[in-house]
Each structure stands twice: as structure tokens, then as C-alpha cells.
Design a protein around this motif. Structure first.
Motif, PDB file in Angstrom:
ATOM      1  N   PHE A 107     -87.542 -61.648 -32.623  1.00  0.00           N
ATOM      2  CA  PHE A 107     -88.918 -61.928 -33.024  1.00  0.00           C
ATOM      3  C   PHE A 107     -89.923 -61.402 -32.011  1.00  0.00           C
ATOM      4  CE2 PHE A 107     -86.184 -65.204 -34.938  1.00  0.00           C
ATOM      5  CZ  PHE A 107     -86.428 -64.914 -36.275  1.00  0.00           C
ATOM      6  N   THR A 108     -91.020 -60.904 -32.549  1.00  0.00           N
ATOM      7  CA  THR A 108     -92.090 -60.355 -31.715  1.00  0.00           C
ATOM      8  C   THR A 108     -92.776 -61.484 -30.947  1.00  0.00           C
ATOM      9  OG1 THR A 108     -92.440 -58.750 -33.500  1.00  0.00           O
ATOM     10  CG2 THR A 108     -94.128 -58.872 -31.776  1.00  0.00           C
ATOM     11  N   GLY A 109     -93.032 -61.240 -29.687  1.00  0.00           N
ATOM     12  CA  GLY A 109     -93.693 -62.259 -28.869  1.00  0.00           C
ATOM     13  C   GLY A 109     -92.772 -63.409 -28.519  1.00  0.00           C
ATOM     14  N   TYR A 110     -91.451 -63.187 -28.673  1.00  0.00           N
ATOM     15  CA  TYR A 110     -90.454 -64.218 -28.366  1.00  0.00           C
ATOM     16  C   TYR A 110     -89.191 -63.562 -27.784  1.00  0.00           C
ATOM     17  CZ  TYR A 110     -87.504 -68.374 -28.947  1.00  0.00           C
ATOM     18  OH  TYR A 110     -86.665 -69.449 -28.728  1.00  0.00           O
ATOM     19  N   ASP A 111     -88.568 -62.698 -28.583  1.00  0.00           N
ATOM     20  CA  ASP A 111     -87.436 -61.901 -28.082  1.00  0.00           C
ATOM     21  C   ASP A 111     -87.905 -60.530 -27.619  1.00  0.00           C
ATOM     22  OD1 ASP A 111     -85.245 -63.731 -28.959  1.00  0.00           O
ATOM     23  OD2 ASP A 111     -86.057 -63.247 -30.931  1.00  0.00           O
ATOM     24  N   ILE A 112     -88.978 -60.048 -28.231  1.00  0.00           N
ATOM     25  CA  ILE A 112     -89.532 -58.717 -27.976  1.00  0.00           C
ATOM     26  C   ILE A 112     -90.957 -58.922 -27.464  1.00  0.00           C
ATOM     27  CG2 ILE A 112     -90.161 -56.514 -29.053  1.00  0.00           C
ATOM     28  CD1 ILE A 112     -88.231 -57.350 -31.399  1.00  0.00           C
ATOM     29  N   ASP A 113     -91.371 -58.149 -26.470  1.00  0.00           N
ATOM     30  CA  ASP A 113     -92.736 -58.285 -25.956  1.00  0.00           C
ATOM     31  C   ASP A 113     -93.749 -58.091 -27.083  1.00  0.00           C
ATOM     32  OD1 ASP A 113     -92.350 -59.005 -23.313  1.00  0.00           O
ATOM     33  OD2 ASP A 113     -92.082 -56.932 -22.668  1.00  0.00           O
ATOM     34  N   GLY A 114     -94.799 -58.916 -27.046  1.00  0.00           N
ATOM     35  CA  GLY A 114     -95.751 -58.955 -28.149  1.00  0.00           C
ATOM     36  C   GLY A 114     -97.082 -58.292 -27.864  1.00  0.00           C
ATOM     37  N   GLY A 115     -98.132 -58.823 -28.483  1.00  0.00           N
ATOM     38  CA  GLY A 115     -99.398 -58.117 -28.589  1.00  0.00           C
ATOM     39  C   GLY A 115    -100.537 -58.594 -27.707  1.00  0.00           C
ATOM     40  N   TYR A 116    -100.285 -59.508 -26.770  1.00  0.00           N
ATOM     41  CA  TYR A 116    -101.312 -59.835 -25.791  1.00  0.00           C
ATOM     42  C   TYR A 116    -101.244 -58.720 -24.746  1.00  0.00           C
ATOM     43  CZ  TYR A 116    -101.397 -64.815 -27.375  1.00  0.00           C
ATOM     44  OH  TYR A 116    -101.492 -65.997 -28.082  1.00  0.00           O
ATOM     45  N   ALA A 117    -101.546 -57.516 -25.174  1.00  0.00           N
ATOM     46  CA  ALA A 117    -101.297 -56.343 -24.334  1.00  0.00           C
ATOM     47  C   ALA A 117    -102.069 -55.152 -24.883  1.00  0.00           C
ATOM     48  CB  ALA A 117     -99.802 -56.011 -24.342  1.00  0.00           C
ATOM     49  N   GLU A 118    -102.213 -54.124 -24.047  1.00  0.00           N
ATOM     50  CA  GLU A 118    -102.915 -52.927 -24.520  1.00  0.00           C
ATOM     51  C   GLU A 118    -102.027 -52.055 -25.405  1.00  0.00           C
ATOM     52  OE1 GLU A 118    -103.994 -52.209 -20.285  1.00  0.00           O
ATOM     53  OE2 GLU A 118    -105.848 -51.477 -21.179  1.00  0.00           O
ATOM     54  N   TYR A 119    -100.730 -52.123 -25.153  1.00  0.00           N
ATOM     55  CA  TYR A 119     -99.776 -51.345 -25.953  1.00  0.00           C
ATOM     56  C   TYR A 119     -98.594 -52.229 -26.322  1.00  0.00           C
ATOM     57  CZ  TYR A 119    -102.379 -47.226 -24.567  1.00  0.00           C
ATOM     58  OH  TYR A 119    -103.380 -46.313 -24.382  1.00  0.00           O
ATOM     59  N   ALA A 120     -98.009 -51.945 -27.470  1.00  0.00           N
ATOM     60  CA  ALA A 120     -96.804 -52.670 -27.885  1.00  0.00           C
ATOM     61  C   ALA A 120     -95.816 -51.675 -28.479  1.00  0.00           C
ATOM     62  CB  ALA A 120     -97.153 -53.743 -28.908  1.00  0.00           C
ATOM     63  N   VAL A 121     -94.546 -51.957 -28.310  1.00  0.00           N
ATOM     64  CA  VAL A 121     -93.487 -51.129 -28.903  1.00  0.00           C
ATOM     65  C   VAL A 121     -92.828 -51.948 -30.012  1.00  0.00           C
ATOM     66  CG1 VAL A 121     -91.294 -49.960 -28.489  1.00  0.00           C
ATOM     67  CG2 VAL A 121     -93.098 -49.891 -26.749  1.00  0.00           C
ATOM     68  N   ALA A 122     -92.619 -51.310 -31.163  1.00  0.00           N
ATOM     69  CA  ALA A 122     -92.023 -52.032 -32.294  1.00  0.00           C
ATOM     70  C   ALA A 122     -91.062 -51.127 -33.037  1.00  0.00           C
ATOM     71  CB  ALA A 122     -93.119 -52.511 -33.243  1.00  0.00           C
ATOM     72  N   ASP A 123     -90.109 -51.745 -33.718  1.00  0.00           N
ATOM     73  CA  ASP A 123     -89.236 -51.007 -34.635  1.00  0.00           C
ATOM     74  C   ASP A 123     -90.081 -50.653 -35.859  1.00  0.00           C
ATOM     75  OD1 ASP A 123     -87.438 -50.360 -36.737  1.00  0.00           O
ATOM     76  OD2 ASP A 123     -85.821 -51.409 -35.688  1.00  0.00           O
ATOM     77  N   ALA A 124     -90.202 -49.368 -36.120  1.00  0.00           N
ATOM     78  CA  ALA A 124     -91.107 -48.910 -37.192  1.00  0.00           C
ATOM     79  C   ALA A 124     -90.760 -49.525 -38.542  1.00  0.00           C
ATOM     80  CB  ALA A 124     -91.057 -47.388 -37.292  1.00  0.00           C
ATOM     81  N   ARG A 125     -89.494 -49.849 -38.768  1.00  0.00           N
ATOM     82  CA  ARG A 125     -89.071 -50.363 -40.072  1.00  0.00           C
ATOM     83  C   ARG A 125     -89.623 -51.756 -40.337  1.00  0.00           C
ATOM     84  NH1 ARG A 125     -82.868 -50.104 -38.977  1.00  0.00           N
ATOM     85  NH2 ARG A 125     -83.763 -51.056 -37.110  1.00  0.00           N
ATOM     86  N   PHE A 126     -90.113 -52.416 -39.288  1.00  0.00           N
ATOM     87  CA  PHE A 126     -90.620 -53.776 -39.457  1.00  0.00           C
ATOM     88  C   PHE A 126     -92.149 -53.840 -39.359  1.00  0.00           C
ATOM     89  CE2 PHE A 126     -86.199 -54.138 -38.675  1.00  0.00           C
ATOM     90  CZ  PHE A 126     -85.794 -55.228 -39.425  1.00  0.00           C
ATOM     91  N   CYS A 127     -92.792 -52.681 -39.319  1.00  0.00           N
ATOM     92  CA  CYS A 127     -94.259 -52.622 -39.295  1.00  0.00           C
ATOM     93  C   CYS A 127     -94.796 -52.485 -40.718  1.00  0.00           C
ATOM     94  CB  CYS A 127     -94.738 -51.422 -38.475  1.00  0.00           C
ATOM     95  SG  CYS A 127     -94.251 -51.473 -36.747  1.00  0.00           S
ATOM     96  N   PHE A 128     -95.983 -53.014 -40.941  1.00  0.00           N
ATOM     97  CA  PHE A 128     -96.627 -52.895 -42.250  1.00  0.00           C
ATOM     98  C   PHE A 128     -97.839 -51.981 -42.163  1.00  0.00           C
ATOM     99  CE2 PHE A 128     -95.014 -57.367 -42.248  1.00  0.00           C
ATOM    100  CZ  PHE A 128     -94.045 -57.200 -43.220  1.00  0.00           C
ATOM    101  N   PRO A 129     -98.104 -51.212 -43.214  1.00  0.00           N
ATOM    102  CA  PRO A 129     -99.388 -50.510 -43.256  1.00  0.00           C
ATOM    103  C   PRO A 129    -100.521 -51.522 -43.424  1.00  0.00           C
ATOM    104  CG  PRO A 129     -98.166 -50.174 -45.307  1.00  0.00           C
ATOM    105  CD  PRO A 129     -97.279 -50.988 -44.400  1.00  0.00           C
ATOM    106  N   VAL A 130    -101.692 -51.203 -42.884  1.00  0.00           N
ATOM    107  CA  VAL A 130    -102.839 -52.121 -42.969  1.00  0.00           C
ATOM    108  C   VAL A 130    -103.908 -51.495 -43.854  1.00  0.00           C
ATOM    109  CG1 VAL A 130    -104.676 -53.242 -41.647  1.00  0.00           C
ATOM    110  CG2 VAL A 130    -102.358 -53.138 -40.717  1.00  0.00           C
ATOM    111  N   ASP A 131    -104.369 -52.263 -44.843  1.00  0.00           N
ATOM    112  CA  ASP A 131    -105.356 -51.754 -45.792  1.00  0.00           C
ATOM    113  C   ASP A 131    -106.645 -51.383 -45.061  1.00  0.00           C
ATOM    114  OD1 ASP A 131    -105.824 -51.886 -49.015  1.00  0.00           O
ATOM    115  OD2 ASP A 131    -107.688 -52.146 -47.881  1.00  0.00           O
ATOM    116  N   PRO A 132    -107.206 -50.194 -45.379  1.00  0.00           N
ATOM    117  CA  PRO A 132    -108.419 -49.762 -44.679  1.00  0.00           C
ATOM    118  C   PRO A 132    -109.633 -50.656 -44.918  1.00  0.00           C
ATOM    119  CG  PRO A 132    -107.729 -48.139 -46.351  1.00  0.00           C
ATOM    120  CD  PRO A 132    -106.659 -49.179 -46.285  1.00  0.00           C
ATOM    121  N   SER A 133    -109.568 -51.537 -45.940  1.00  0.00           N
ATOM    122  CA  SER A 133    -110.710 -52.427 -46.187  1.00  0.00           C
ATOM    123  C   SER A 133    -110.816 -53.516 -45.115  1.00  0.00           C
ATOM    124  CB  SER A 133    -110.589 -53.071 -47.567  1.00  0.00           C
ATOM    125  OG  SER A 133    -109.448 -53.912 -47.630  1.00  0.00           O
ATOM    126  N   TYR A 134    -109.787 -53.674 -44.302  1.00  0.00           N
ATOM    127  CA  TYR A 134    -109.813 -54.669 -43.229  1.00  0.00           C
ATOM    128  C   TYR A 134    -109.970 -53.986 -41.872  1.00  0.00           C
ATOM    129  CZ  TYR A 134    -107.957 -58.236 -46.451  1.00  0.00           C
ATOM    130  OH  TYR A 134    -107.777 -59.124 -47.480  1.00  0.00           O
TER     131      TYR A 134
END
Ligand SMILES: [Zn+2]
Ligand SMILES: [Zn+2]
Length: 325
Positions: A107-134
Motif C-alpha cells: 500500500f502507498t504511504g504504508y509499504d511504499i513511500d507516499g505523496g507527502y513529497a515532491e516526487y513519488a514512484v509508483a507501479d504504473a499499472r496501479f495509477c489512474f488517469p485524472v480527468d482534466p476537469s479536475y
């Protein structure tokens, strides 16, 4: 400096354990929303945090580098990084549509370093696209408060009278979705918390009151967001026969003993654990249609401890988001 080091590590295929580096993305973080789970992690209430640890699992940012095996996103794409950071893909849970229950999940921010940071590394398969309206800040609370809330709402069934116990980041998003679905929302807060009750009414609740008050009618389902076990018998007493009580948090104080009479009449108590990628895809599409607008307060990354303290005090209306970069 960090960026260069991570880039060369990405090339070498040696970062983002357990994701193979070649499948990882490096994300320049724009915003990271706070979650009550961050408090449980920081307070040592969960068993196995990967210390030392960077918390944060509602991350929105731009991909600035990608490993050679990444196929789902490209450099420049905006992505959301949620709590579920990796699963084995092979166990009985993963192969039956229940990757949220994978015993080897990371889990992000628990087993894997999270987002209270300037950069984060993630497995691309678990990332979501973000709608441009947000914007980054608007999208961040959708990634756990919204997503886990959505999973809890599904677990609550189709009943039209929905109780929400604890009206924080998750409940204020669920209330918007429930109203969109034509349901009526009843918000239950701490006794005397008129600010949260007024907030719930503004978010479309039919009724809002404290745990010391009697609801105006029976509920078909209740979702408990507050990590307070004593709310379970209280909510069971509020749902009609056949009603469902969903515990949506990752941690809860002990549930007091209760009489069988409260469970009788085919009432159900269940928990909701983590998320699947399918939940994420479904919810983010739904959020755009509703459209869900999270009420957001922001603080800069340097004020992360202040933000956590505010969350602990329970004085936040809606979601708290750290702004970064
Ligand atoms: Zn698995
Ligand atoms: Zn969370």
C-alpha cells in the motif's frame, strides 16, 4: 538531485520494490490529500508500516519518467496514485476480482513511500488517469476519501435511506454520489457538532444530528466512517430489518458486546477493505458525471504536521490537501 538519482535508478531497474523498476513511473507530485489512515500510520496504530516512511496515498501529479516496460501511461500524463500500490496478481483473491484482499498487497504511504513529497514512484499499472476537469487539488481527495467511500456505498446495497456516521472527507463525497442516485442521506455526527451538521445539510443531507439524537426514521443502510466501535450497535439499532451496516475505516476501536436482538431481522454488519482498480475506474468516471466537488482546504507540504493535527482535532470540513510543487 532526487530526480536524477531516481531517474538513473529507474534506468537501472532497481527502484520501487516490489514493482519492477521497468514498470514504474516517477511522478512529480502536485497535490496529496490527507486521509484518516495517515493518522493511524503516523500514530503507530497499524501493524507493519515500512519505516522510515513517507505517508500519503491520495497523490496527483505528472509523470516525468517511465520505466521501459510501462505501457499504460506516458511522460507528461497526469495520474492519480491510490492506496493500493501493488498486488501479486496470482492469488485466489487477485484471480477472482478481489485484489483488495490480496495477502501480499502493498500500500502507498504504508509499504511504499507516499505523496507527502515532491516526487513519488509508483507501479504504473496501479495509477489512474485524472480527468482534466479536475485540478490536482480537487482530484486528490477522490483517490481514497472518494474511492473507499464508493466501495462502501456499493457494499451498503440499494436502500434509499442512507445513514452516514462521521461526516468528514469521505462522507461529504459519498453524500453527493448518494444524492445523485436519488437516495436520502442522514448524517450522524458527534453530539453538538453543529458545524459538521450544517455542512452535511449543505452537501444535500435530508437530516443531520448527533449520536445523542434519534433519527427521524429507520435507515436501509448505514456507513460508519468514524473509527469508533461503539457506533456499530448504535447504527444497527437505526437500520430497518434487512439493513446493512458498513464499517468503512481501516481501523476501529473495539466494538462493544451487543444483544442478538440488534442483529436479528437479517441485519448485516460488514467491513470494507482497500480498493480494487475496478473500483477506481468506475468511481472516477461516476465522479465526473455527478459531478463530485470535494470541498477542499489546502496547506503547503511544509505544513504537513499542522495539517495532520487539524485532521486529528476533527475540525476539518471536507478534505485537507497538501499542495506541492
Ligand atoms: Zn493477490
Ligand atoms: Zn485513505
Amino acid at each position: 538531485m532526487i530526480l536524477d538519482a531516481t531517474r538513473s535508478a529507474l534506468r537501472a531497474g532497481s527502484v520501487a520494490e516490489p514493482a519492477p523498476g521497468v514498470g514504474a513511473v516517477l511522478v512529480k507530485v502536485g497535490a496529496c490529500a490527507l486521509c484518516r489512515t495517515d493518522l493511524h500510520v503516523v500514530d503507530g496504530e497499524l501493524d507493519h508500516p515500512n519505516l522510515p516512511l513517507i505517508p500519503g496515498h491520495q497523490i496527483v501529479g505528472a509523470v516525468v519518467a517511465a520505466g521501459s516496460a510501462v505501457e499504460t501511461v506516458r511522460v507528461g500524463d497526469r495520474v492519480g496514485i491510490p492506496w493500493l500500490g501493488w498486488t501479486d496478481g496470482t492469488c485466489i483473491y487477485c484471480t477472482t476480482g478481489r485484489e483488495n484482499l490480496c495477502d501480499r498487497a502493498r500500500f502507498t504511504g504504508y509499504d511504499i513511500d507516499g505523496g507527502y513529497a515532491e516526487y513519488a514512484v509508483a507501479d504504473a499499472r496501479f495509477c489512474f488517469p485524472v480527468d482534466p476537469s479536475y485540478t490536482d487539488v480537487e482530484a486528490a481527495p477522490l483517490l481514497c476519501a472518494g474511492l473507499i467511500g464508493y466501495r462502501a456505498l456499493n457494499a451498503a446495497g440499494d436502500g434509499m435511506r442512507l445513514g452516514l456516521y462521521g461526516f468528514g472527507a469521505s462522507a461529504h463525497i459519498v453524500a453527493q454520489v448518494a444524492r445523485y442516485q436519488g437516495r436520502r442521506v442522514f448524517a450522524v455526527t458527534r453530539p453538538g457538532d453543529t458545524a459538521s451538521q450544517e455542512f452535511a445539510i449543505r452537501m444535500g443531507a435530508t437530516w443531520a444530528g448527533g449520536t445523542d439524537e434519534t433519527l427521524p426514521e429507520e435507515l436501509d443502510a448505514a456507513i460508519i466512517f468514524a473509527p469508533v466501535g461503539a457506533l456499530v450497535p448504535l447504527a444497527l439499532g437505526a437500520v430497518a430489518k434487512g439493513g446493512i451496516v458498513v464499517c468503512a475505516g481501516i481501523h476501529m476501536s473495539d466494538i462493544p458486546s451487543l444483544s442478538y436482538e440488534l442483529l436479528w431481522g437479517e441485519r448485516t454488519v460488514r467491513s470494507v477493505a482497500n480498493l480494487t482498480r475496478r473500483d477506481g475506474t468506475e468511481f472516477l468516471a461516476l465522479a465526473h458525471r455527478v459531478p463530485v466537488h470535494a470541498q477542499v482546504d489546502t496547506l503547503p507540504l511544509a505544513e504537513a504536521n499542522t495539517a495532520l493535527a487539524r485532521l486529528r482535532d476533527g475540525k476539518v470540513q471536507g478534505a485537507l490537501v497538501l499542495t506541492i510543487n
